[in-house]
Design a protein around this motif. Structure first.
Motif, PDB file in Angstrom:
ATOM      1  N   ARG A   1      -0.750   2.132   1.755  1.00 13.34           N
ATOM      2  CA  ARG A   1      -1.826   1.339   2.336  1.00 13.34           C
ATOM      3  C   ARG A   1      -1.724  -0.155   2.029  1.00 13.34           C
ATOM      4  NH1 ARG A   1      -5.329   4.108   0.681  1.00 13.34           N
ATOM      5  NH2 ARG A   1      -5.710   5.446   2.473  1.00 13.34           N
ATOM      6  N   PRO A   2      -1.592  -0.582   0.757  1.00  8.03           N
ATOM      7  CA  PRO A   2      -1.495  -2.027   0.518  1.00  8.03           C
ATOM      8  C   PRO A   2      -0.243  -2.641   1.124  1.00  8.03           C
ATOM      9  CG  PRO A   2      -1.097  -0.797  -1.505  1.00  8.03           C
ATOM     10  CD  PRO A   2      -1.607   0.185  -0.500  1.00  8.03           C
ATOM     11  N   ILE A   3       0.811  -1.868   1.271  1.00  8.17           N
ATOM     12  CA  ILE A   3       2.028  -2.346   1.922  1.00  8.17           C
ATOM     13  C   ILE A   3       1.748  -2.588   3.404  1.00  8.17           C
ATOM     14  CG2 ILE A   3       4.368  -1.647   2.605  1.00  8.17           C
ATOM     15  CD1 ILE A   3       4.574  -0.180  -0.069  1.00  8.17           C
TER      16      ILE A   3
ATOM     17  N   VAL B   1      -7.923  12.223   3.208  1.00 10.22           N
ATOM     18  CA  VAL B   1      -7.188  11.846   4.412  1.00 10.22           C
ATOM     19  C   VAL B   1      -8.065  11.997   5.656  1.00 10.22           C
ATOM     20  CG1 VAL B   1      -5.231  12.429   5.888  1.00 10.22           C
ATOM     21  CG2 VAL B   1      -4.944  12.367   3.417  1.00 10.22           C
ATOM     22  N   SER B   2      -8.775  13.103   5.755  1.00 11.69           N
ATOM     23  CA  SER B   2      -9.636  13.346   6.921  1.00 11.69           C
ATOM     24  C   SER B   2     -10.692  12.262   7.056  1.00 11.69           C
ATOM     25  CB  SER B   2     -10.322  14.709   6.807  1.00 11.69           C
ATOM     26  OG  SER B   2      -9.385  15.758   6.753  1.00 11.69           O
ATOM     27  N   ARG B   3     -11.296  11.881   5.939  1.00  4.80           N
ATOM     28  CA  ARG B   3     -12.355  10.874   5.981  1.00  4.80           C
ATOM     29  C   ARG B   3     -11.802   9.527   6.427  1.00  4.80           C
ATOM     30  NH1 ARG B   3     -16.748   9.368   1.214  1.00  4.80           N
ATOM     31  NH2 ARG B   3     -17.950   7.897   2.467  1.00  4.80           N
ATOM     32  N   GLU B   4     -10.621   9.170   5.938  1.00  2.00           N
ATOM     33  CA  GLU B   4     -10.064   7.872   6.329  1.00  2.00           C
ATOM     34  C   GLU B   4      -9.755   7.836   7.823  1.00  2.00           C
ATOM     35  OE1 GLU B   4      -6.600   4.626   5.391  1.00  2.00           O
ATOM     36  OE2 GLU B   4      -6.333   6.648   4.653  1.00  2.00           O
ATOM     37  N   ILE B   5      -9.180   8.917   8.339  1.00  4.34           N
ATOM     38  CA  ILE B   5      -8.835   8.948   9.765  1.00  4.34           C
ATOM     39  C   ILE B   5     -10.089   8.836  10.627  1.00  4.34           C
ATOM     40  CG2 ILE B   5      -7.794  10.318  11.604  1.00  4.34           C
ATOM     41  CD1 ILE B   5      -5.806   9.195   9.538  1.00  4.34           C
ATOM     42  N   GLU B   6     -11.120   9.580  10.291  1.00  2.04           N
ATOM     43  CA  GLU B   6     -12.340   9.540  11.090  1.00  2.04           C
ATOM     44  C   GLU B   6     -13.074   8.213  10.937  1.00  2.04           C
ATOM     45  OE1 GLU B   6     -12.903  11.695  13.424  1.00  2.04           O
ATOM     46  OE2 GLU B   6     -11.017  12.555  12.717  1.00  2.04           O
TER      47      GLU B   6
ATOM     48  N   LEU C   1      -2.196   4.040  12.892  1.00  5.01           N
ATOM     49  CA  LEU C   1      -1.765   5.044  11.921  1.00  5.01           C
ATOM     50  C   LEU C   1      -0.377   4.665  11.430  1.00  5.01           C
ATOM     51  CD1 LEU C   1      -2.749   7.866  10.768  1.00  5.01           C
ATOM     52  CD2 LEU C   1      -0.948   8.826  12.217  1.00  5.01           C
ATOM     53  N   PHE C   2      -0.241   4.518  10.127  1.00  4.46           N
ATOM     54  CA  PHE C   2       1.044   4.248   9.472  1.00  4.46           C
ATOM     55  C   PHE C   2       1.447   5.495   8.705  1.00  4.46           C
ATOM     56  CE2 PHE C   2      -0.908   0.122  10.054  1.00  4.46           C
ATOM     57  CZ  PHE C   2       0.151  -0.731  10.352  1.00  4.46           C
ATOM     58  N   PHE C   3       2.722   5.820   8.725  1.00  7.03           N
ATOM     59  CA  PHE C   3       3.149   7.031   8.029  1.00  7.03           C
ATOM     60  C   PHE C   3       4.655   7.021   7.769  1.00  7.03           C
ATOM     61  CE2 PHE C   3       3.664   7.848  12.525  1.00  7.03           C
ATOM     62  CZ  PHE C   3       4.835   8.577  12.626  1.00  7.03           C
ATOM     63  N   ILE C   4       5.049   7.762   6.758  1.00 12.11           N
ATOM     64  CA  ILE C   4       6.459   8.067   6.508  1.00 12.11           C
ATOM     65  C   ILE C   4       6.582   9.575   6.641  1.00 12.11           C
ATOM     66  CG2 ILE C   4       8.354   8.010   4.851  1.00 12.11           C
ATOM     67  CD1 ILE C   4       7.044   5.579   3.559  1.00 12.11           C
ATOM     68  N   GLY C   5       7.307  10.016   7.640  1.00 12.86           N
ATOM     69  CA  GLY C   5       7.386  11.445   7.901  1.00 12.86           C
ATOM     70  C   GLY C   5       8.708  11.867   8.495  1.00 12.86           C
ATOM     71  N   ARG C   6       8.859  13.161   8.624  1.00 12.91           N
ATOM     72  CA  ARG C   6      10.084  13.750   9.175  1.00 12.91           C
ATOM     73  C   ARG C   6       9.851  14.139  10.632  1.00 12.91           C
ATOM     74  NH1 ARG C   6      10.955  19.014   9.770  1.00 12.91           N
ATOM     75  NH2 ARG C   6       9.208  19.496   8.356  1.00 12.91           N
ATOM     76  N   GLN C   7      10.709  13.644  11.519  1.00 15.02           N
ATOM     77  CA  GLN C   7      10.592  13.989  12.930  1.00 15.02           C
ATOM     78  C   GLN C   7      11.089  15.409  13.151  1.00 15.02           C
ATOM     79  OE1 GLN C   7      12.623  11.278  15.568  1.00 15.02           O
ATOM     80  NE2 GLN C   7      11.220  11.700  17.268  1.00 15.02           N
ATOM     81  N   ASP C   8      10.330  16.200  13.875  1.00 11.10           N
ATOM     82  CA  ASP C   8      10.669  17.593  14.123  1.00 11.10           C
ATOM     83  C   ASP C   8      11.990  17.700  14.891  1.00 11.10           C
ATOM     84  OD1 ASP C   8       8.974  20.382  14.044  1.00 11.10           O
ATOM     85  OD2 ASP C   8      10.360  20.323  15.730  1.00 11.10           O
TER      86      ASP C   8
ATOM     87  N   VAL D   1       0.511   8.257   4.247  1.00  8.64           N
ATOM     88  CA  VAL D   1      -0.173   8.077   5.533  1.00  8.64           C
ATOM     89  C   VAL D   1      -1.438   7.265   5.292  1.00  8.64           C
ATOM     90  CG1 VAL D   1      -1.457  10.247   5.313  1.00  8.64           C
ATOM     91  CG2 VAL D   1      -1.073   9.245   7.579  1.00  8.64           C
ATOM     92  N   CYS D   2      -1.750   6.368   6.218  1.00 12.42           N
ATOM     93  CA  CYS D   2      -3.009   5.625   6.144  1.00 12.42           C
ATOM     94  C   CYS D   2      -3.351   5.116   7.531  1.00 12.42           C
ATOM     95  CB  CYS D   2      -2.931   4.469   5.146  1.00 12.42           C
ATOM     96  SG  CYS D   2      -1.990   3.037   5.703  1.00 12.42           S
ATOM     97  N   CYS D   3      -4.587   4.706   7.711  1.00 10.62           N
ATOM     98  CA  CYS D   3      -5.034   4.187   8.996  1.00 10.62           C
ATOM     99  C   CYS D   3      -5.768   2.879   8.769  1.00 10.62           C
ATOM    100  CB  CYS D   3      -5.947   5.205   9.687  1.00 10.62           C
ATOM    101  SG  CYS D   3      -6.016   5.001  11.472  1.00 10.62           S
TER     102      CYS D   3
END
Length: 296
Positions: free
Chosen positions: A140-142, A239-244, A264-271, A286-288
């Motif tokens: 988030r701070p990044i 996480v749910s609260r931040e997204i909403e 929405l910012f995230f570091i994830g693996r693409q399926d 993950v953060c929003c």
């Protein structure tokens, strides 16, 4: 203030992390720039706005954090880095610790803190080192730094698993009108959809507003799935609260005619079998953020 230093551990704590800390110590934080008392605010479930820290008694003279508001306002319009370097403090690395540092009986960290800890001054007194680089515990701070300083994205940044080493190259926007396979891990981002998230015992899935379009209709949107089977209830709620909260802020900004979006910012693996889908397995990745992303 969006972040403060934990007096016990010496780590920088982002305000939204107060949603997951139980109990919150009202006297346990200090300004990361001048060590003034930082009071946690708006972190309880009944509060409608995001958590934040307040230096109710004021900052000490020469505090970098106190001057950040004016610096960010200028940085949104022009480059602020000068020959001597960047004039403020910023996170230059992401460090994910599985356990919190152990503190000594007097409350000081037993290991070096994320921004240099304490040193002994020339008069024998204990004073806080002023290191303009510090380690973020979540993305988030990044992400805020990326948004706040659009003309200074050549600042150094180290993120585990990402080969790039500056803000400009660590971050990558998803394609707004095309679904592609991304060859290398990056800190991805895209606007969230107004459509509600889908949640069950195994996952939380968020639809984004980027993807493949046909006849002005989004037919294959990118999606981010939090695989949270092993997450605690506190992490899920966090996480749910931040997204909403972000979705609500985004809709309000849209009605006002503002340029802000919920990103929405995230570091994830693409399926491997579905390029529209990304998997995220850590709540810290993950953060929003609701703001306008500027592209110089």
């Amino acid at each position: 203030m969006e972040s403060a230093r934990d007096k016990r551990t010496g780590e920088i704590v982002d305000a939204e992390q107060l949603w997951i800390i139980n109990p919150v110590d009202p006297m346990g934080y200090e300004c990361r720039g001048c060590s003034a008392q930082a009071t946690p605010c708006s972190y309880r479930p009944e509060n409608k706005v995001r958590p934040y820290f307040s230096a109710k008694d004021g900052h000490n003279a020469g505090c970098d954090v106190e001057g950040e508001v004016a610096l960010v306002k200028r940085a949104r319009k022009q480059r602020v880095t000068i020959r001597e370097g960047f004039p403020g403090s910023f996170p230059n690395r992401l460090v994910l610790r599985d356990t919190r540092p152990v503190s000594s009986p007097d409350g000081s960290p037993t290991a070096p803190s994320s921004d240099g800890g304490r040193r002994t001054g020339s008069n024998g007194s204990s004073e806080r080192c002023r290191n303009r680089h510090w380690a973020a515990q979540t993305i988030r701070p990044i992400c805020r730094t990326f948004i706040n300083y659009p003309f200074d994205r050549d600042l150094p940044l180290v993120v585990p698993g990402v080969t790039a080493d500056t803000y400009q190259h660590v971050f990558r926007s998803l394609k707004s009108d095309q679904v592609i396979q991304y060859p290398e891990p990056r800190l991805f981002y895209a606007p969230i959809s107004w459509k509600a998230s889908i949640a069950d015992d195994d996952r939380l899935e968020i639809q984004l507003s980027y993807g493949e379009w046909k006849e002005r209709k989004l037919t294959r949107p990118y999606r981010v799935r939090m695989d949270w089977t092993d997450w605690s209830a506190a992490k899920r709620n966090y996480v749910s609260r931040e997204i909403e909260t972000a979705r609500s802020e985004y809709m309000t900004a849209k009605k006002r005619g503002d340029k802000e979006k919920g990103w929405l910012f995230f570091i994830g693996r693409q399926d491997e079998s579905d390029s529209t889908l990304f998997h995220v397995d850590d709540h810290r990745l993950v953060c929003c953020v609701v703001n306008e992303v500027i592209y110089p």
